[in-house]
Design an enzyme around this catalytic site. Structure first.
Site, PDB file in Angstrom:
ATOM      1  N   HIS A 138      63.503 -64.823  -4.232  1.00  0.00           N
ATOM      2  CA  HIS A 138      64.401 -65.982  -4.216  1.00  0.00           C
ATOM      3  C   HIS A 138      65.622 -65.813  -3.349  1.00  0.00           C
ATOM      4  O   HIS A 138      66.442 -66.736  -3.263  1.00  0.00           O
ATOM      5  CB  HIS A 138      64.885 -66.305  -5.631  1.00  0.00           C
ATOM      6  CG  HIS A 138      63.860 -67.024  -6.462  1.00  0.00           C
ATOM      7  ND1 HIS A 138      63.719 -68.380  -6.425  1.00  0.00           N
ATOM      8  CD2 HIS A 138      62.927 -66.551  -7.319  1.00  0.00           C
ATOM      9  CE1 HIS A 138      62.750 -68.736  -7.256  1.00  0.00           C
ATOM     10  NE2 HIS A 138      62.233 -67.639  -7.793  1.00  0.00           N
TER      11      HIS A 138
ATOM     12  N   LYS B  70      76.569 -77.669  -7.189  1.00  0.00           N
ATOM     13  CA  LYS B  70      75.714 -76.476  -7.168  1.00  0.00           C
ATOM     14  C   LYS B  70      76.602 -75.311  -7.572  1.00  0.00           C
ATOM     15  O   LYS B  70      77.819 -75.477  -7.683  1.00  0.00           O
ATOM     16  CB  LYS B  70      75.125 -76.256  -5.775  1.00  0.00           C
ATOM     17  CG  LYS B  70      76.160 -76.365  -4.635  1.00  0.00           C
ATOM     18  CD  LYS B  70      75.537 -76.230  -3.252  1.00  0.00           C
ATOM     19  CE  LYS B  70      74.791 -77.441  -2.795  1.00  0.00           C
ATOM     20  NZ  LYS B  70      73.379 -77.224  -2.565  1.00  0.00           N
ATOM     21  N   ARG B  71      76.010 -74.126  -7.793  1.00  0.00           N
ATOM     22  CA  ARG B  71      76.844 -72.975  -8.091  1.00  0.00           C
ATOM     23  C   ARG B  71      77.882 -72.797  -6.991  1.00  0.00           C
ATOM     24  O   ARG B  71      77.625 -73.094  -5.825  1.00  0.00           O
ATOM     25  CB  ARG B  71      75.981 -71.716  -8.213  1.00  0.00           C
ATOM     26  CG  ARG B  71      75.197 -71.659  -9.508  1.00  0.00           C
ATOM     27  CD  ARG B  71      76.098 -71.714 -10.715  1.00  0.00           C
ATOM     28  NE  ARG B  71      76.878 -70.506 -10.821  1.00  0.00           N
ATOM     29  CZ  ARG B  71      76.618 -69.533 -11.691  1.00  0.00           C
ATOM     30  NH1 ARG B  71      75.622 -69.644 -12.546  1.00  0.00           N
ATOM     31  NH2 ARG B  71      77.370 -68.448 -11.729  1.00  0.00           N
TER      32      ARG B  71
ATOM     33  N   LYS C 194      77.350 -71.033   0.048  1.00  0.00           N
ATOM     34  CA  LYS C 194      77.085 -72.470  -0.084  1.00  0.00           C
ATOM     35  C   LYS C 194      78.195 -73.312   0.554  1.00  0.00           C
ATOM     36  O   LYS C 194      78.045 -74.525   0.724  1.00  0.00           O
ATOM     37  CB  LYS C 194      76.895 -72.847  -1.560  1.00  0.00           C
ATOM     38  CG  LYS C 194      75.597 -72.279  -2.170  1.00  0.00           C
ATOM     39  CD  LYS C 194      75.463 -72.657  -3.642  1.00  0.00           C
ATOM     40  CE  LYS C 194      74.232 -72.089  -4.317  1.00  0.00           C
ATOM     41  NZ  LYS C 194      73.027 -72.923  -4.115  1.00  0.00           N
TER      42      LYS C 194
ATOM     43  N   THR D 247      67.022 -76.849  -4.291  1.00  0.00           N
ATOM     44  CA  THR D 247      66.226 -77.909  -4.904  1.00  0.00           C
ATOM     45  C   THR D 247      67.118 -79.121  -5.156  1.00  0.00           C
ATOM     46  O   THR D 247      66.621 -80.236  -5.260  1.00  0.00           O
ATOM     47  CB  THR D 247      65.588 -77.461  -6.234  1.00  0.00           C
ATOM     48  OG1 THR D 247      66.604 -76.858  -7.050  1.00  0.00           O
ATOM     49  CG2 THR D 247      64.457 -76.486  -6.006  1.00  0.00           C
TER      50      THR D 247
ATOM     51  N   LYS E  82      66.392 -83.353  -4.954  1.00  0.00           N
ATOM     52  CA  LYS E  82      66.736 -84.346  -5.983  1.00  0.00           C
ATOM     53  C   LYS E  82      67.529 -85.500  -5.373  1.00  0.00           C
ATOM     54  O   LYS E  82      67.283 -86.671  -5.692  1.00  0.00           O
ATOM     55  CB  LYS E  82      67.555 -83.698  -7.100  1.00  0.00           C
ATOM     56  CG  LYS E  82      66.868 -82.566  -7.832  1.00  0.00           C
ATOM     57  CD  LYS E  82      67.879 -81.800  -8.718  1.00  0.00           C
ATOM     58  CE  LYS E  82      67.327 -80.467  -9.163  1.00  0.00           C
ATOM     59  NZ  LYS E  82      68.388 -79.578  -9.703  1.00  0.00           N
TER      60      LYS E  82
HETATM   61  C1  LIG Z   1      68.938 -78.461  -9.248  1.00  0.00           C
HETATM   62  C2  LIG Z   1      70.003 -77.721  -9.923  1.00  0.00           C
HETATM   63  C3  LIG Z   1      70.565 -76.582  -9.337  1.00  0.00           C
HETATM   64  C4  LIG Z   1      70.150 -76.081  -7.969  1.00  0.00           C
HETATM   65  O1  LIG Z   1      70.952 -76.723  -7.012  1.00  0.00           O
HETATM   66  P1  LIG Z   1      71.037 -76.217  -5.496  1.00  0.00           P
HETATM   67  O2  LIG Z   1      71.834 -77.270  -4.834  1.00  0.00           O
HETATM   68  O3  LIG Z   1      69.638 -76.158  -4.987  1.00  0.00           O
HETATM   69  O4  LIG Z   1      71.718 -74.903  -5.516  1.00  0.00           O
HETATM   70  C5  LIG Z   1      71.570 -75.910 -10.005  1.00  0.00           C
HETATM   71  N1  LIG Z   1      72.018 -76.338 -11.207  1.00  0.00           N
HETATM   72  C6  LIG Z   1      71.520 -77.444 -11.792  1.00  0.00           C
HETATM   73  C7  LIG Z   1      72.071 -77.874 -13.097  1.00  0.00           C
HETATM   74  C8  LIG Z   1      70.499 -78.164 -11.182  1.00  0.00           C
HETATM   75  O5  LIG Z   1      70.003 -79.252 -11.793  1.00  0.00           O
END
Ligand SMILES: *Cc1c(COP(=O)(O)O)cnc(C)c1O
Length: 818
Positions: free
Chosen positions: A366, A557-558, A563, A665, A669
């Site tokens: 990952h 995101k985190r 990022k 991911t 979304k």
């Molecule tokens: C989808 C999701 C992530 C992953 O987000 P990235 O932008 O791909 O880092 C992290 N936390 C939550 C709660 C999510 O639903």
């Protein structure tokens, strides 16, 4: 009278029957009467009424797997970021509307009790959410699968913002009980740690086998949660392990008056499943973490082998009947554990055990971040898992011999592929262990897989060409479209019918509607309603009023330097400066949302959260901005908040330093919900661009190979900053305390870091990012064109359904028919 017995348990699903069963659950399982029932009681009773109907399917699925002797998939993951389950289960069972009606007859609002369900946050971010999407897709696609993980009593911490700073509070998701889970006390396995290894010899003094005599012992107890596939097709099991003491009370100690000491074993066992490590893509190298990894891997393997033996009798057929998947290296200790069980318990020789082990395991990588590649000190390993250390040495000797025999590896290359890192304190390399112990190693996007072959696993790829393969991540459209965005789902059904609900690729039919002005207007109205919902939530939680006709620009995101939330904030500061300097210009009103958790020990990430809040405070109350720009940091980003924010997004920020985000991911979304992406050519953004078309995405910045070239040829951020007036001004403002008058030096170090090394290429990409943001503004002014592109995004990202990803895993890795 018929002699053939009908299934006496088949339960009716009309609203009247459901209402009767909710009342019965309330009365006989919670001991409550409707007049005294709290909303939590109604929630539990509703879940139990539906759960009973799921159980029929669950038992049916299990029976089928036995009878048809299907190959089983076991997905081992230290994290499952599940979120709420009620809507998911009701909707996948096709009971959402009937339950709504049933509860209405009882005077209960289903939407109200839905918000009371705790968000099961047994994961950090993308990796854990992927595991949750995969569980749902495996049930949907019809794969007999079990997920295995840990039942953390305290999952991901709850984030509060105090005076702009992140504060971490324990999340107590089990406080009101968990109506979804079944405790399986009888499904308990003993897990050992420490101790010594004995060699058993035969009469002639030849080594017969090794026996590990652990010093500590505890029990792993199973808790099962049913996972329902779309249209209730199949119900699989998520089995989470909880630590229990073998002896809850040490009687000798207790009788001697040491009442605290008597609970020692109990506390130790409890600690194993107490907390999730809140570090995402960074090292969590403590002993408790290794203990957690072994604890759940070992319990899962005992469970898997017991099930296999009971239906097949013999372990020789293991790779034909069983696929075990390692979600990252966290469960890689399962490889030497399976070797130990096969050799020491089941009496196989090394070669056979090794063949079966490699045939059974597959591993997903990952991350390429060096700090996130797990290694453990040999000393720690030897102390906790002495027999596993021996087995790792044996595997190492065997495969290094194989490598030398090819004649293609010099000493330096041999040192690089070794399972033991030898320089500066010997450590076990879990990535290399997972690689050599698996028949398949996959990356999570095309770019990431290519980079894996060129960087971390270049030498191992040479030794085992063909082992590395790509499986681009996906998301389940049930949660991330049907449930989170019912408005858009309804509109799509009206336009193209229901086929896309069983095959996300059929969203393609929506493409034709992008040129239909009346459809575009309805599409815009759905987005508007979703934005109003988010604006209401922002007002309620933060007291900030927002104009839903402004562009909603979202980065959630985190929080991590790669990022690049910092790049986004600096651009907001530069824009703020521009608006104030050129009030006469026609600025596009924008709300910049940020959200995400920082690892508690990650100093810069926490500082970036504070900066976002400091910048928000200054900009939001400056009358000179006339509401044209607002910055909002939404606290406690989790799955439930994502479900509200993503459908309300106009612009999706996917701006990581190219080469550093394995897939992402969140990007998928957003696109599925009709947001346009501004992003770098990183992770799955590259493939999103291919799917939606170059004209329907905003790409900026350095590509991965350019980042690598900058780094190797000497990148001088200071020169870049000096050349960019806007960037220099914005950095000077932040650095000199414009946003932190109470502590002017607060961001000095953070900004100095950009001047000195700027590892994440913030300065290098700034001008390109800012320019591209102005192109975004220009498109926003042309609303029909904007919506045309947004509709193309929805229509063209069906490929990112996790059903597609799971089918690829099944066919190309697991050898399971779909
Ligand atoms: C989808 C999701 C992530 C992953 O987000 P990235 O932008 O791909 O880092 C992290 N936390 C939550 C709660 C999510 O639903």
């Amino acid at each position: 009278m018929t002699t053939e017995l009908q299934n006496p348990f088949e339960l009716k699903t009309d609203p009247q029957s459901l209402a009767a069963d909710i009342l019965s659950a309330l009365r006989y399982r919670s001991g409550k009467d409707p007049t005294v029932a709290t909303p939590y009681d109604w929630l539990a009773a509703s879940i139990k009424a539906v759960r009973d109907r799921i159980i029929d399917q669950w038992i049916e699925s299990t029976k089928e797997t036995y009878e048809q002797d299907e190959k089983r998939v076991y997905y081992l993951s230290l994290e499952f970021l599940i979120g709420r389950l009620m809507r998911d289960a009701f909707s996948n069972m096709g009971l959402m509307e009937d339950m709504r009606a049933a509860l209405a007859t009882l005077g209960v609002d289903i939407d109200l009790i839905a918000t009371l369900e705790p968000d099961a946050a047994l994961g950090n971010g993308g990796l854990g959410r992927l595991a949750a999407c995969f569980m749902e897709s495996m049930a949907t696609v019809g794969i007999p699968a079990h997920g295995y993980g840990i039942r953390y009593k305290n999952g991901m911490f709850r984030q509060e913002i105090h005076d702009g700073w992140q504060v971490e509070l324990p999340e107590t998701w089990l406080e009101h009980g968990n109506p979804w889970e079944f405790e399986r006390r009888e499904r308990a396995f003993e897990i050992g740690f420490g101790g010594s290894v004995e060699s058993i010899t035969d009469k002639a003094g030849r080594l017969e086998r090794h026996v590990w005599k652990p010093q500590e012992r505890l029990l792993a107890v199973a808790y099962d949660t049913p996972v329902v596939g779309w249209r209730g097709n199949r119900v699989n099991t998520l089995r989470l392990w909880s630590g229990h003491p073998v002896d809850p009370i040490l009687l000798d100690a207790f009788n001697a008056g040491d009442h605290i000491g008597a609970l020692r074993e109990s506390n130790k066992a409890d600690a194993l499943s107490r907390v999730l490590y809140p570090a995402d893509s960074s090292e969590a190298g403590q002993e408790l973490r290794l203990r957690q990894e072994y604890f759940f891997s070992a319990a899962s393997l005992q469970d898997i082998l017991q099930r296999h033996i009971s239906s097949h009798g013999d372990l020789s057929s293991l790779p034909d009947r069983v696929a075990i998947h390692l979600n990252d290296t966290h469960p890689a200790i399962a490889i030497p554990e399976l070797m130990r069980l096969l050799m020491d318990v089941h009496g196989m020789d090394f070669d056979k055990a090794w063949r079966l082990t490699r045939g059974t395991f597959a591993y997903t990588n990952h991350t390429l971040l060096p700090e996130a590649l797990e290694t453990w000190p040999v000393q720690l390993f030897e102390r906790l898992l002495p027999r596993h250390m021996q087995i790792i040495y044996a595997i190492n000797a065997e495969f290094l011999l194989e490598a030398r025999a090819t004649g293609n590896f010099n000493d330096q290359q041999i040192r690089r592929i070794s399972l033991i890192h030898e320089e500066g304190g010997r450590r076990v390399r879990m990535g290399n262990l997972a690689f050599v112990g698996s028949h398949s190693v996959n990356g999570v996007s095309a770019l990431h897989t290519d980079l894996m072959k060129e960087t971390v696993f270049a030498d191992l790829h040479r030794l085992y060409p063909g082992r590395i393969n790509n499986k681009t991540n996906g998301i389940t459209p049930r949660r991330w479209l049907f449930q989170s965005n019912p408005g858009l789902t309804g509109l799509i059904r009206e336009a193209i019918g229901d086929r896309f609900m069983d095959d996300a690729a059929a969203l393609k039919d929506l493409d034709a509607f992008a040129d239909d002005a009346s459809f575009r207007e309805k599409f815009a109205a759905v987005k508007r309603a979703n934005k109003e919902r988010l604006a209401a939530l922002t007002a309620e939680r933060l007291g900030i009023r927002l104009d839903p006709s402004a562009m909603f620009d979202i980065q959630i995101k985190r929080i991590h330097e790669y990022k690049r939330q910092l790049l986004n904030i600096i651009e907001a500061v530069a824009l703020y400066d521009q608006i104030r300097s050129h009030p006469e210009r026609d600025w596009v009103p924008r709300v910049k949302f940020l959200g995400g958790k920082a690892a508690p020990s990650y100093h810069n990430a926490k500082l970036i959260i504070k900066l976002a809040n400091d910048v928000a405070r200054v900009i939001n109350r400056d009358p000179a901005v006339r509401g044209l720009l607002k910055v909002v940091f939404m606290p406690n980003y989790n799955v439930s908040l994502a479900e509200v924010m993503i459908p309300a997004a106009d612009l999706s920020e996917q701006i990581s330093t190219a080469g550093m985000e394995a897939s992402g991911t969140g990007n998928m979304k957003f696109a599925l919900n009709g947001a346009l992406t501004i992003g770098t050519l990183d992770g799955a953004n590259v493939e999103i661009k291919q799917c939606v078309g170059d004209d329907n995405i905003f790409i900026f910045g350095l590509a991965a190979e350019e980042v690598a070239r900058h780094r190797s040829q000497g990148y001088e951020p200071r020169q870049v900053i000096e050349r960019s007036h806007e960037l220099r001004q914005a950095l000077a403002a932040i650095s000199s305390g414009v946003f932190s008058p109470d502590e002017p030096e607060r961001y000095r170090g953070l900004i100095d870091g950009l001047y000195q090394h700027d590892w994440f290429m913030v300065a290098a990409d700034f001008d390109s990012f800012a320019e591209t943001q102005r192109q975004v503004d220009a498109l926003w002014r042309n609303s029909p064109e904007w919506h045309r592109k947004a509709i193309h995004n929805v229509a063209r990202v069906g490929w990112f359904s996790s059903d597609r990803t799971i089918r690829q895993y099944a066919e190309e890795i697991w050898g399971v028919p779909v």
